[in-house]
Motif scaffolding. Sequence first.
Motif, PDB file in Angstrom:
ATOM      1  N   ASN A   4     -50.726 -12.357 -29.258  1.00 30.90           N
ATOM      2  CA  ASN A   4     -50.216 -13.140 -30.383  1.00 30.90           C
ATOM      3  C   ASN A   4     -50.602 -12.517 -31.726  1.00 30.90           C
ATOM      4  OD1 ASN A   4     -51.067 -15.725 -32.359  1.00 30.90           O
ATOM      5  ND2 ASN A   4     -49.025 -15.819 -31.463  1.00 30.90           N
ATOM      6  N   ILE A   5     -51.848 -12.045 -31.817  1.00 28.58           N
ATOM      7  CA  ILE A   5     -52.311 -11.405 -33.050  1.00 28.58           C
ATOM      8  C   ILE A   5     -51.472 -10.176 -33.367  1.00 28.58           C
ATOM      9  CG2 ILE A   5     -54.222 -10.028 -33.998  1.00 28.58           C
ATOM     10  CD1 ILE A   5     -56.117 -12.051 -32.613  1.00 28.58           C
ATOM     11  N   MET A   6     -51.141  -9.399 -32.338  1.00 30.51           N
ATOM     12  CA  MET A   6     -50.368  -8.185 -32.566  1.00 30.51           C
ATOM     13  C   MET A   6     -48.898  -8.501 -32.850  1.00 30.51           C
ATOM     14  SD  MET A   6     -52.917  -6.261 -32.417  1.00 30.51           S
ATOM     15  CE  MET A   6     -52.057  -4.743 -32.827  1.00 30.51           C
ATOM     16  N   GLU A   7     -48.352  -9.469 -32.125  1.00 30.51           N
ATOM     17  CA  GLU A   7     -46.943  -9.837 -32.348  1.00 30.51           C
ATOM     18  C   GLU A   7     -46.719 -10.369 -33.764  1.00 30.51           C
ATOM     19  OE1 GLU A   7     -45.315 -11.115 -27.897  1.00 30.51           O
ATOM     20  OE2 GLU A   7     -46.087 -12.653 -29.256  1.00 30.51           O
ATOM     21  N   GLN A   8     -47.647 -11.200 -34.213  1.00 31.06           N
ATOM     22  CA  GLN A   8     -47.515 -11.831 -35.531  1.00 31.06           C
ATOM     23  C   GLN A   8     -48.156 -11.009 -36.655  1.00 31.06           C
ATOM     24  OE1 GLN A   8     -45.693 -14.655 -35.768  1.00 31.06           O
ATOM     25  NE2 GLN A   8     -45.378 -14.519 -33.547  1.00 31.06           N
ATOM     26  N   LYS A   9     -48.780  -9.889 -36.276  1.00 30.11           N
ATOM     27  CA  LYS A   9     -49.480  -9.026 -37.238  1.00 30.11           C
ATOM     28  C   LYS A   9     -50.510  -9.811 -38.048  1.00 30.11           C
ATOM     29  CE  LYS A   9     -45.770  -5.620 -37.604  1.00 30.11           C
ATOM     30  NZ  LYS A   9     -44.900  -4.816 -38.505  1.00 30.11           N
ATOM     31  N   LEU A  10     -51.188 -10.719 -37.368  1.00 29.33           N
ATOM     32  CA  LEU A  10     -52.162 -11.572 -38.051  1.00 29.33           C
ATOM     33  C   LEU A  10     -53.348 -10.776 -38.580  1.00 29.33           C
ATOM     34  CD1 LEU A  10     -52.198 -14.602 -35.567  1.00 29.33           C
ATOM     35  CD2 LEU A  10     -50.839 -14.307 -37.653  1.00 29.33           C
ATOM     36  N   TYR A  11     -53.614  -9.626 -37.990  1.00 27.00           N
ATOM     37  CA  TYR A  11     -54.744  -8.806 -38.411  1.00 27.00           C
ATOM     38  C   TYR A  11     -54.564  -8.255 -39.828  1.00 27.00           C
ATOM     39  CZ  TYR A  11     -51.610  -4.988 -37.098  1.00 27.00           C
ATOM     40  OH  TYR A  11     -50.536  -4.140 -37.002  1.00 27.00           O
ATOM     41  N   GLU A  12     -53.340  -8.220 -40.322  1.00 27.32           N
ATOM     42  CA  GLU A  12     -53.072  -7.606 -41.620  1.00 27.32           C
ATOM     43  C   GLU A  12     -53.701  -8.370 -42.780  1.00 27.32           C
ATOM     44  OE1 GLU A  12     -48.866  -7.046 -41.989  1.00 27.32           O
ATOM     45  OE2 GLU A  12     -48.854  -5.267 -40.682  1.00 27.32           O
ATOM     46  N   GLN A  13     -54.088  -9.611 -42.561  1.00 25.99           N
ATOM     47  CA  GLN A  13     -54.701 -10.394 -43.639  1.00 25.99           C
ATOM     48  C   GLN A  13     -56.183 -10.081 -43.810  1.00 25.99           C
ATOM     49  OE1 GLN A  13     -55.368 -14.741 -42.408  1.00 25.99           O
ATOM     50  NE2 GLN A  13     -53.966 -14.028 -40.815  1.00 25.99           N
ATOM     51  N   TYR A  14     -56.725  -9.224 -42.933  1.00 20.95           N
ATOM     52  CA  TYR A  14     -58.151  -8.903 -42.973  1.00 20.95           C
ATOM     53  C   TYR A  14     -58.361  -7.481 -43.462  1.00 20.95           C
ATOM     54  CZ  TYR A  14     -58.331 -12.962 -39.892  1.00 20.95           C
ATOM     55  OH  TYR A  14     -58.188 -14.212 -39.347  1.00 20.95           O
ATOM     56  N   GLU A  15     -59.560  -7.244 -44.041  1.00 20.84           N
ATOM     57  CA  GLU A  15     -59.929  -5.896 -44.452  1.00 20.84           C
ATOM     58  C   GLU A  15     -60.346  -5.086 -43.226  1.00 20.84           C
ATOM     59  OE1 GLU A  15     -62.891  -3.798 -47.790  1.00 20.84           O
ATOM     60  OE2 GLU A  15     -63.198  -5.890 -47.176  1.00 20.84           O
ATOM     61  N   ASN A  16     -59.910  -3.844 -43.155  1.00 19.40           N
ATOM     62  CA  ASN A  16     -60.249  -2.984 -42.014  1.00 19.40           C
ATOM     63  C   ASN A  16     -61.623  -2.352 -42.234  1.00 19.40           C
ATOM     64  OD1 ASN A  16     -59.759  -1.889 -39.476  1.00 19.40           O
ATOM     65  ND2 ASN A  16     -58.900  -0.007 -40.319  1.00 19.40           N
ATOM     66  N   LYS A  17     -62.617  -3.220 -42.233  1.00 23.95           N
ATOM     67  CA  LYS A  17     -63.976  -2.805 -42.504  1.00 23.95           C
ATOM     68  C   LYS A  17     -64.915  -3.697 -41.706  1.00 23.95           C
ATOM     69  CE  LYS A  17     -67.222  -2.357 -46.400  1.00 23.95           C
ATOM     70  NZ  LYS A  17     -67.389  -2.573 -47.855  1.00 23.95           N
ATOM     71  N   HIS A  46     -58.124   1.352 -31.297  1.00 27.78           N
ATOM     72  CA  HIS A  46     -56.978   1.043 -32.157  1.00 27.78           C
ATOM     73  C   HIS A  46     -57.368   1.372 -33.592  1.00 27.78           C
ATOM     74  CE1 HIS A  46     -53.651  -1.094 -34.065  1.00 27.78           C
ATOM     75  NE2 HIS A  46     -53.091  -1.221 -32.864  1.00 27.78           N
ATOM     76  N   LYS A  47     -56.437   1.916 -34.359  1.00 21.79           N
ATOM     77  CA  LYS A  47     -56.748   2.308 -35.733  1.00 21.79           C
ATOM     78  C   LYS A  47     -57.091   1.108 -36.603  1.00 21.79           C
ATOM     79  CE  LYS A  47     -51.896   2.365 -37.290  1.00 21.79           C
ATOM     80  NZ  LYS A  47     -50.818   3.202 -37.885  1.00 21.79           N
ATOM     81  N   GLU A  48     -56.662  -0.088 -36.202  1.00 24.99           N
ATOM     82  CA  GLU A  48     -56.952  -1.316 -36.955  1.00 24.99           C
ATOM     83  C   GLU A  48     -58.021  -2.159 -36.252  1.00 24.99           C
ATOM     84  OE1 GLU A  48     -55.723  -1.664 -39.797  1.00 24.99           O
ATOM     85  OE2 GLU A  48     -53.768  -0.698 -39.901  1.00 24.99           O
ATOM     86  N   ALA A  49     -58.913  -1.505 -35.533  1.00 22.28           N
ATOM     87  CA  ALA A  49     -59.866  -2.223 -34.665  1.00 22.28           C
ATOM     88  C   ALA A  49     -60.694  -3.252 -35.425  1.00 22.28           C
ATOM     89  CB  ALA A  49     -60.776  -1.225 -33.952  1.00 22.28           C
ATOM     90  N   ALA A  50     -61.214  -2.886 -36.586  1.00 20.83           N
ATOM     91  CA  ALA A  50     -62.073  -3.817 -37.324  1.00 20.83           C
ATOM     92  C   ALA A  50     -61.310  -5.074 -37.728  1.00 20.83           C
ATOM     93  CB  ALA A  50     -62.657  -3.132 -38.558  1.00 20.83           C
ATOM     94  N   ARG A  51     -60.073  -4.906 -38.185  1.00 19.42           N
ATOM     95  CA  ARG A  51     -59.256  -6.050 -38.588  1.00 19.42           C
ATOM     96  C   ARG A  51     -58.894  -6.909 -37.374  1.00 19.42           C
ATOM     97  NH1 ARG A  51     -54.456  -3.281 -42.057  1.00 19.42           N
ATOM     98  NH2 ARG A  51     -54.396  -5.172 -43.315  1.00 19.42           N
ATOM     99  N   ILE A  52     -58.578  -6.257 -36.271  1.00 23.61           N
ATOM    100  CA  ILE A  52     -58.211  -6.993 -35.054  1.00 23.61           C
ATOM    101  C   ILE A  52     -59.396  -7.816 -34.563  1.00 23.61           C
ATOM    102  CG2 ILE A  52     -57.517  -6.749 -32.643  1.00 23.61           C
ATOM    103  CD1 ILE A  52     -55.929  -4.220 -33.554  1.00 23.61           C
TER     104      ILE A  52
END
Length: 423
Positions: free
Chosen positions: A405-418, A357-363
């Motif tokens: 749940n993380i994907m539905e709520q886009k909870l990963y967006e609060q984290y840096e993708n690093k 996934h392109k947002e793997a680190a954040r997820i």
Amino acid sequence: MDTSKEYAKSLDHQDPLSHFRDEFYIQEGTLYMDGNSLGLLSRRAEQSVLQILDSWKQLGIDGWTQGEHPWYYLSEQLGEQSASLVGGKKEEVIVTGSTTVNLHQLVATFYKPENGRTKILADQLNFPSDIYALKSQLELKGYDPDEHLVQVKSRDGREIKEDDVIDAMTEDIALIVLPTVLYRSGQLLDIKRLTDEAHKRGILIGFDGCHSVGVVPHQFNDWGVDFAYWCHYKYVNSGPGGVGGLFVHERHLHETPGLSGWFGSDKDKQFDMDHTFQPAQTAGAYQIGTPHLLSVAPLIGSLELFNEAGIEAIRRKSLKSTQYMMDLLSNELQGYGFTIGNPLEDARRGGHVCLEHKEAARICKALKDKGVIPDFRSPNVIRLAPIAFYTSYVEVWETMQVLKNIMEQKLYEQYENKRGVIA
């Protein structure tokens, strides 16, 4: 498919290995999916560490030859007990060293450039430490790694095709070193086919078993593999920094190891203190230094569990668990940008699921904050490993619900993708 929690509970009820879960320390409120990087502590491993400590406390130096597990012979005894995990004979396996130290030892022994055969064949997707060691060994022999280390390229960045490896087995190749399972994608290579093809061309071949030993049965002796090496702290649950293992096929046991050390001596002659090295006639000859007793101790208890469960039963549950995880992903998380990067076929899949996934680190950061312990591998891989001994099917189901749940709520967006310091 049935995606209900009740179905997951029914799978646990039918699981013949479910009782082994009680043998492990599992942190309440945590879904541990990183056993392919570091296995959890078992009560028996803990007890065997305490036994070794007690023998030191009670016996002092006599612990080398006395007590329940005399230290002097322990590496050989554990090699014999772990031989079934790799399909080796008892004299072909020794518990010693670390992955990279053992690789250096084996390449120092079996890399013999001559008659135009000067190159080492590896692959583009191997773990970096193996490549560092191979380059180092080439330089020690006076060869330029840029010219003499051949790395088979991946067609898709995920897998290595056996046909491409075989095509690269040219007349200038002296040695081949490959992983049994690719650490990112979880691809299980066809070890027997590659070994047969190498030997047809007069090339020695060895394998890094770090991502397969303890979860995938092997038949190294029957397949004719020349050598192999692995760690025990992943699927074999021997603890952080646990001592590794190596296999040398019986036809090579007459070889003098490239890196000789006192503990590789014939056990009956070791204390003669002769300055002429007399190697053991077993894989024990490949030991370099004194056994690290406190780091090898957990393996005593860990191997008891493997001997009771059997590697074939462990493999069956591992395949069933990873298939269940992939089925849930396909049914529950469609449209969220995930790609399954591991092979789908049982015969080609190791012990973990590779999600891209392109947002793997954040997820991964979001998963961890929700109590799921995943594993990130740059640039875009989430590795999840349900472990046969201690991961329930309900935990697999719960992991997928947390991810959903993380994907539905886009909870990963609060984290840096690093990635963190340790991914």
